[in-house]
Design a protein around this motif. Structure first.
Motif, short mmCIF file in Angstrom:
data_model
loop_
_atom_site.label_atom_id
_atom_site.label_comp_id
_atom_site.label_asym_id
_atom_site.label_seq_id
_atom_site.Cartn_x
_atom_site.Cartn_y
_atom_site.Cartn_z
N ARG A 133 0.84 -1.21 0.00
CA ARG A 133 0.00 0.00 0.00
C ARG A 133 0.87 1.25 0.00
O ARG A 133 0.69 2.13 -0.83
N SER A 134 1.85 1.33 0.92
CA SER A 134 2.65 2.55 1.00
C SER A 134 3.61 2.70 -0.18
O SER A 134 3.85 3.81 -0.64
N LYS A 135 4.19 1.60 -0.65
CA LYS A 135 5.24 1.73 -1.68
C LYS A 135 4.70 1.60 -3.09
O LYS A 135 5.23 2.20 -4.03
N LEU A 136 3.64 0.79 -3.28
CA LEU A 136 3.18 0.52 -4.64
C LEU A 136 1.74 0.98 -4.88
O LEU A 136 1.24 0.91 -6.00
N GLY A 137 1.05 1.40 -3.81
CA GLY A 137 -0.27 2.01 -3.97
C GLY A 137 -1.44 1.05 -4.12
O GLY A 137 -2.49 1.43 -4.60
N TYR A 138 -1.27 -0.19 -3.74
CA TYR A 138 -2.41 -1.12 -3.79
C TYR A 138 -2.29 -2.12 -2.65
O TYR A 138 -1.26 -2.20 -1.98
N GLY A 139 -3.34 -2.90 -2.42
CA GLY A 139 -3.29 -3.96 -1.41
C GLY A 139 -3.14 -3.41 0.01
O GLY A 139 -3.71 -2.37 0.34
N ARG A 140 -2.33 -4.11 0.81
CA ARG A 140 -2.15 -3.73 2.21
C ARG A 140 -0.69 -3.85 2.60
O ARG A 140 0.05 -4.62 2.00
N ASP A 141 -0.32 -3.11 3.62
CA ASP A 141 1.02 -3.27 4.19
C ASP A 141 1.02 -4.44 5.17
O ASP A 141 0.05 -4.65 5.88
N TRP A 142 2.10 -5.19 5.18
CA TRP A 142 2.28 -6.22 6.21
C TRP A 142 2.80 -5.55 7.49
O TRP A 142 3.42 -4.48 7.42
N PRO A 143 2.60 -6.20 8.63
CA PRO A 143 3.10 -5.59 9.88
C PRO A 143 4.58 -5.90 10.15
O PRO A 143 5.05 -5.67 11.25
N ILE A 144 5.28 -6.43 9.17
CA ILE A 144 6.69 -6.82 9.37
C ILE A 144 7.54 -6.18 8.28
O ILE A 144 7.15 -6.14 7.11
N ASP A 145 8.72 -5.70 8.68
CA ASP A 145 9.64 -5.12 7.73
C ASP A 145 10.27 -6.22 6.86
O ASP A 145 10.60 -7.30 7.36
N TRP A 146 10.44 -5.92 5.57
CA TRP A 146 10.94 -6.96 4.65
C TRP A 146 12.31 -7.49 5.05
O TRP A 146 12.61 -8.67 4.85
N ARG A 147 13.12 -6.63 5.69
CA ARG A 147 14.49 -7.08 6.01
C ARG A 147 14.47 -8.23 7.01
O ARG A 147 15.29 -9.14 6.96
N GLU A 148 13.50 -8.15 7.91
CA GLU A 148 13.40 -9.22 8.91
C GLU A 148 13.03 -10.54 8.23
O GLU A 148 13.61 -11.59 8.52
N ILE A 149 12.04 -10.47 7.35
CA ILE A 149 11.65 -11.70 6.65
C ILE A 149 12.79 -12.19 5.78
O ILE A 149 13.04 -13.40 5.69
N TRP A 150 13.51 -11.30 5.16
CA TRP A 150 14.62 -11.74 4.30
C TRP A 150 15.71 -12.45 5.11
O TRP A 150 16.34 -13.39 4.62
N ARG A 151 15.90 -12.03 6.36
CA ARG A 151 16.87 -12.76 7.21
C ARG A 151 16.38 -14.19 7.45
O ARG A 151 17.14 -15.14 7.40
N TYR A 152 15.06 -14.32 7.68
CA TYR A 152 14.52 -15.67 7.92
C TYR A 152 14.46 -16.50 6.64
O TYR A 152 14.54 -17.73 6.68
N TYR A 153 14.31 -15.83 5.48
CA TYR A 153 14.41 -16.59 4.22
C TYR A 153 15.76 -17.31 4.16
O TYR A 153 15.84 -18.49 3.80
N ALA A 154 16.81 -16.58 4.51
CA ALA A 154 18.16 -17.18 4.42
C ALA A 154 18.24 -18.40 5.34
O ALA A 154 18.82 -19.43 4.98
N GLU A 155 17.62 -18.27 6.52
CA GLU A 155 17.66 -19.40 7.45
C GLU A 155 16.87 -20.60 6.91
O GLU A 155 17.30 -21.75 7.01
N ALA A 156 15.69 -20.32 6.36
CA ALA A 156 14.87 -21.40 5.81
C ALA A 156 15.59 -22.05 4.62
O ALA A 156 15.58 -23.28 4.48
N GLU A 157 16.21 -21.23 3.79
CA GLU A 157 16.93 -21.79 2.63
C GLU A 157 18.05 -22.72 3.09
O GLU A 157 18.31 -23.75 2.48
N ASP A 158 18.69 -22.35 4.19
CA ASP A 158 19.76 -23.20 4.69
C ASP A 158 19.18 -24.50 5.29
O ASP A 158 19.70 -25.59 5.05
N ALA A 159 18.06 -24.36 6.01
CA ALA A 159 17.45 -25.56 6.62
C ALA A 159 17.01 -26.55 5.55
O ALA A 159 17.04 -27.76 5.77
N LEU A 160 16.61 -26.04 4.39
CA LEU A 160 16.09 -26.91 3.32
C LEU A 160 17.15 -27.19 2.25
O LEU A 160 16.89 -27.88 1.28
N LYS A 161 18.33 -26.60 2.42
CA LYS A 161 19.43 -26.75 1.44
C LYS A 161 18.92 -26.48 0.02
O LYS A 161 19.04 -27.31 -0.91
#
Ligand SMILES: Cc1cc2nc3c(=O)[nH]c(=O)nc-3n(C[C@H](O)[C@H](O)[C@H](O)COP(=O)(O)OP(=O)(O)OC[C@H]3O[C@@H](n4cnc5c(N)ncnc54)[C@H](O)[C@@H]3O)c2cc1C
Ligand code: SF4
Length: 546
Positions: A133-161
């Motif tokens: 919503r704030s950056k692209l003007g549609y939908g909704r904002d999530w309550p979490i900053d993307w950087r935090e999720i991106w850190r957990y993506y890296a962890e999940a990618e490692d857990a799943l190789k």
């Protein structure tokens, strides 16, 4: 020999060893009367991951799943029909202008959830989608900053190789994937050729199947049965990654256990679960309950747990439980190539183009889509042709005779969250007496503009790659929304941790949390949310705030 669809496997202090035929690993068990720290409903991408991580953080965890506990090496056949046993096949009443097709190819019913039969595409979200919503003007904002999720993506990618390319051409720079990318098959090269002809980038798909050995799991042998369950264990699903971790950390997994209700105490807190296992209704006491049944079953359970104090269903003071169901548009273009392609060789999607996820100019719609190369198995493809084109009999036979020369491109297309797209309880009940879900879904005008754009673009790409006899099909994939997270109790069901606003010890951890759905497959984001939620729970417990 016992039948995992009817006979319990996780019982008597042991659970199946998914890496060895007929073998077992020890499992801790809790009695129904023992108040465990967390009772988790569902063991898929959300619930299985959370159960493992909570157990590793030292909590007492019981995770229940309605489905069987498979051993892939002995239970999975290279047979599309036989493997229908992996899906959630119970009736769901589907309506609206564009009813979603349920049954096979929609959601799973297994320890490990839908990841047991998923197609292993392991993509991250575009950062801006978390603030759509704030950056692209549609939908909704999530309550979490993307950087935090991106850190957990890296962890999940490692857990799943995850096996992925050295550099991914879209989005912010990311570290190397743990395993090298798979060699691209001929179907993937068709996408590459088409994308290059149209001047857009393409990449090898990061995949949740091994490109090199890992412990007892061998690398992928490119036999292409991934979508009906990988019988070699090369696929890294929750069943052979997080579930063994959960067991090793002391969690109990209960197979063939269907939860019908969450029980509430007099103080406005959940006290446990009512569930059915082996012909008996039972009650598990718990300090906290987590619902991870995916975007239909999670709201179904909350609605079916209504009490005199919460007559509209649990955690539903906002009225948002069951609302804003999203699916991905999954439209495709198929063609015939002069050369033999044999698209069934290897995982179904080996190359991807995310151009229209990251490019905001030149669109008559908002939102984005990725498109990927395809490799459907014969029955699956014939079914899509019959239901979309009416092809049948000799015409279908003649077309299917071209199977080894076919190629296709299919989107994962963003769909808007609309309150009219929803899940309610119907008057009909299942065999346990639980009301069946009634689902209403219609594509919005924007959604339709998006998939029409994608069909034109994929058509041009396929033609540029040399395909002829083009055919279009319409479909949907994935389920998201229905218990969205947010920043306010007035218009969302949970906070950023998945903790419901109304009931402090009732949590949600699965695809139903998504406020918007982005234009890529959802599992990596669900894994990331689950890992984050477990860490947040640990931190809250440390501060006495659970
Ligand atoms: C054919 C197919 C292909 C897919 N391919 C991809 C892909 O390539 N990449 C990707 O990212 N995503 C893919 N997905 C989507 C992905 O698998 C799901 O989004 C993800 O697994 C959802 O995670 P979840 O935890 O929300 O639910 P699930 O993983 O579905 O887990 C829910 C579990 O809850 C159990 N359950 C539900 N209700 C109850 C109850 N009342 N009592 C007890 N147990 C219950 C179910 O049995 C199930 O095991 C695919 C999905 C399908 C169907
Ligand atoms: S192609 Fe790879 S991941 Fe798919 S079923 Fe075969 S071995 Fe498993």
């Amino acid at each position: 020999m016992s039948n995992p669809e009817t006979d319990l496997r996780a019982t008597n202090g042991r659970a199946p060893d998914v890496f060895r035929r007929g073998a077992w690993v020890p499992m801790r068990e809790y009695s129904d009367d023992e108040e465990v720290d967390f009772a988790v409903v569902g063991t898929g991408a959300g619930g299985g991951t959370l159960a493992a991580r909570l157990a590793e953080h030292g909590f007492k965890v019981v995770a229940l799943d309605a489905g069987p506990f498979w051993r892939p090496l002995e239970d999975f056949a290279s047979d599309e029909k036989e493997q229908n046993k992996l899906y959630w096949l119970q009736d769901r009443i589907s309506g609206g202008q564009h009813p979603i097709e349920f049954g096979a190819n929609n959601s799973g019913r297994s320890v490990g959830g839908s990841t047991v039969h998923f197609q292993m595409v392991a993509l991250r979200w575009r950062p801006e989608w978390f603030a759509a919503r704030s950056k692209l003007g549609y939908g909704r904002d999530w309550p979490i900053d993307w950087r935090e999720i991106w850190r957990y993506y890296a962890e999940a990618e490692d857990a799943l190789k995850i096996s992925g390319p050295i550099s991914y051409p879209w989005g912010p720079p990311r570290g190397r994937y743990p395993y090298r990318a798979h060699e691209i098959n001929a179907a993937g090269l068709v996408l590459a050729k088409g994308a290059e002809a149209l001047g857009v980038k393409w990449a090898a798909v990061p995949l949740s199947t091994l490109s090199a050995p890992r412990g007892k799991a061998p690398p992928c042998v490119y036999r292409g049965f991934c979508k009906v369950g990988c019988s070699t264990n090369a696929k890294q699903s929750v069943l052979n990654t997080f579930i063994p971790r959960a067991l090793a950390a002391g969690a109990e997994i209960r197979d063939l256990a269907t939860v019908s209700q969450i029980e509430m105490g007099s103080g406005g807190r959940a006290t446990g679960l009512v569930y059915h296992r082996q012909g008996q209704w039972r009650r598990q006491r718990a300090r906290h309950v987590v619902v991870s049944g995916y975007a239909i079953e999670t709201p179904r359970l909350l609605l079916n747990s209504a009490t005199a104090q919460q007559p509209q269903g649990l955690a539903n003071s906002s009225g948002m439980v069951g609302k804003c169901l999203m699916t991905h548009a999954n439209h495709a273009v198929w063609g015939v190539m002069e050369d033999e392609i044999r698209w069934y060789k290897g995982p179904p999607s080996m190359t991807v183009c995310e151009h229209w996820n990251y490019e905001d100019r030149g669109k008559d719609f908002h939102g984005g889509y990725a498109f990927m190369s395809q490799g459907p198995l014969p029955a699956d493809h014939a079914k899509a042709l019959v239901s979309n084109t009416g092809m049948f009999g000799m015409q279908l036979r003649q077309h299917m005779a071209l199977y080894n020369h076919m190629a296709g491109l299919k989107i994962v297309g963003e769909v808007e969250p609309h309150e009219n797209n929803r899940i309610e309880l119907s008057d009909q009940t299942d065999e346990l007496g639980i009301p069946l879900p009634r689902i209403t879904f219609s594509f919005s005008e924007n959604d339709q503009r998006l998939y029409k754009h994608s069909l034109q673009f994929m058509r041009r790409a396929l033609e540029s790659a040399g395909a002829s006899n083009l055919i279009e099909t319409a479909s949907t994939a994935h389920l998201m929304g229905t218990c969205r997270m947010g920043t306010s109790a007035s218009d969302s069901v949970t906070n950023a941790d998945g903790r419901t606003w109304d009931i402090p010890n009732l949590w949600i951890c699965d695809g139903s949390l998504f406020p918007t759905c982005g234009g890529v497959n959802p599992s990596m984001t669900i894994y990331a949310l689950a890992l984050r939620a477990a860490d947040r729970i640990k931190a809250l417990a440390g501060r006495g705030e659970l």
